[in-house]
Design a protein around this motif. Structure first.
Motif, short mmCIF file in Angstrom:
data_model
loop_
_atom_site.label_atom_id
_atom_site.label_comp_id
_atom_site.label_asym_id
_atom_site.label_seq_id
_atom_site.Cartn_x
_atom_site.Cartn_y
_atom_site.Cartn_z
N ARG A 2 0.84 -1.19 0.00
CA ARG A 2 0.00 0.00 0.00
C ARG A 2 0.88 1.25 0.00
N LEU A 3 0.39 2.30 -0.65
CA LEU A 3 1.13 3.55 -0.76
C LEU A 3 0.62 4.54 0.27
N PHE A 4 1.54 5.13 1.03
CA PHE A 4 1.24 6.15 2.02
C PHE A 4 2.17 7.35 1.79
N ARG A 5 1.85 8.44 2.47
CA ARG A 5 2.82 9.51 2.62
C ARG A 5 2.75 9.99 4.06
N PHE A 6 3.86 10.54 4.54
CA PHE A 6 3.87 11.18 5.86
C PHE A 6 4.66 12.47 5.76
N GLY A 7 4.21 13.47 6.51
CA GLY A 7 4.87 14.76 6.50
C GLY A 7 6.13 14.76 7.33
N VAL A 8 7.08 15.61 6.94
CA VAL A 8 8.35 15.77 7.66
C VAL A 8 8.62 17.26 7.82
N THR A 9 8.88 17.69 9.04
CA THR A 9 9.29 19.06 9.30
C THR A 9 10.61 19.07 10.05
N PRO A 10 11.70 19.52 9.42
CA PRO A 10 12.96 19.68 10.16
C PRO A 10 12.82 20.82 11.18
N VAL A 11 13.22 20.56 12.40
CA VAL A 11 13.15 21.58 13.45
C VAL A 11 14.55 21.98 13.92
N SER A 12 15.56 21.56 13.17
CA SER A 12 16.94 21.99 13.42
C SER A 12 17.64 21.98 12.07
N ALA A 13 18.89 22.40 12.05
CA ALA A 13 19.67 22.27 10.81
C ALA A 13 19.77 20.80 10.42
N MET A 14 19.76 20.54 9.13
CA MET A 14 19.88 19.17 8.61
C MET A 14 21.26 19.00 8.00
#
Length: 327
Positions: A2-14
């Motif tokens: 099954r295909l999903f997506r999930f959100g990603v938010t960096p909260v520091s430098a990457m």
């Protein structure tokens, strides 16, 4: 899967861009911490036989997908576009086409759904030309100097420095408005384990220098996106991942960009020399007439000179579409 997506938010430098193979490696390391080395080696053995429990995409701006790489326009179509949009001025048309190819990296999911039944270089140009903001998840970078290390001995080379870029995303981090999306295809029996590994990833961080506070991320819930994985009469596949395949026959006829990955092994497992062998990979946005017929051929072995159990997970997430040349 099954295909999903999930959100990603960096909260520091990457320190490291979010790429599918690196992200998969993180999840496998976290699996080892949960289940032990024996369980991890068993899982990797099954993966190399073709039983891959999950596949991941590179991170893309929220709500966007990479513009598919397709064969260039035939001359007839280009002349029609020049007459339609540029008053017959061939030089202006060529200049605009060149700028379009350099500038356009992403299209919205809505645009993809509009065009995926009949994709061609001409249709993409008509859909996206004139749009300048295709990357709402933009970031800034800063440079950091580092010592150069010999990849065989692990020793510092005197007088040799190299530069890395740290990535800074917009401030904030609320689960309703994540800056990035990652797509995942997950086998049903691995679903619960996969979600647990994502929770662990959110706690541990991602990428280079996470022990110093970089790579801290917030993840959103997994959202079903199975509509994107269904397409009647599909004759081509849009790659969303950092992809490699040991079966070269399945790559024939593709439109792609290649790069060389210089991977590293997480030193938490005590590897004295962390460097993997260089690996040629296809970038996100590449397109192919076929999906991998055997996922085991996308789990690349012999990637580390000292440990034969180490692999590079390059199983792609691919979306189907209809390519029509000269339309």
């Amino acid at each position: 899967m099954r295909l999903f997506r999930f959100g990603v938010t960096p909260v520091s430098a990457m320190g490291t861009q979010i790429r599918s193979d690196t992200l998969a490696g993180h999840l496998l390391c976290l699996y080892r911490e949960r289940q032990g080395e024996k369980a991890l080696l068993s899982l990797i053995g099954k993966m190399r036989e073709g039983q891959v429990p999950f596949a991941l995409s590179d991170a893309v701006p929220r709500g966007y997908l990479p513009v598919p790489m397709v064969p260039p326009m035939v001359r007839k179509d280009f002349r029609e576009l020049v007459d339609q949009l540029h008053g017959g001025d061939m030089l202006e048309g060529l200049r605009n086409l060149k700028n379009f190819r350099k500038r356009q990296s992403f299209l919205s999911i809505g645009q993809w759904e509009k065009v995926r039944d009949d994709v061609s270089s001409k249709r993409l140009y008509l859909l996206l030309q004139g749009q300048t903001d295709q990357s709402p998840g933009t970031y800034t970078t800063e440079l950091t100097l580092h010592n150069t290390i010999n990849r065989e001995s692990g020793a510092v080379l005197r007088g040799a420095l190299y530069v890395t870029r740290d990535h800074y995303y917009p401030s904030g981090g609320n689960n309703e408005e994540h800056h990035l999306d990652v797509y995942a295809q997950v086998e049903e029996e691995f679903d619960e384990t996969f979600r647990e590994l994502l929770d662990d990833l959110q706690m541990s961080g991602y990428g280079r220098d996470r022990s110093t506070g970089k790579g801290q991320i917030e993840l959103g819930p997994m959202e079903p996106m199975e509509g994107l994985s269904k397409q009647d009469g599909a004759n081509r596949w849009l790659n969303l991942s950092t992809y490699s395949n040991t079966n070269g026959n399945e790559l024939a006829g593709g439109s792609y960009q290649l790069e060389t990955k210089f991977g590293k092994v997480w030193n938490g497992f005590g590897e004295k020399v962390p460097f993997k062998q260089p690996l040629m990979v296809f970038k996100s946005g590449s397109t192919f007439p076929k999906r991998p017929s055997n996922s085991g051929q996308t789990v690349i072995g012999k990637i580390h000179s000292g440990n034969p159990d180490i692999v590079q997970c390059c199983t792609p997430v691919m979306l189907p579409f209809n390519f029509k040349e000269g339309s």
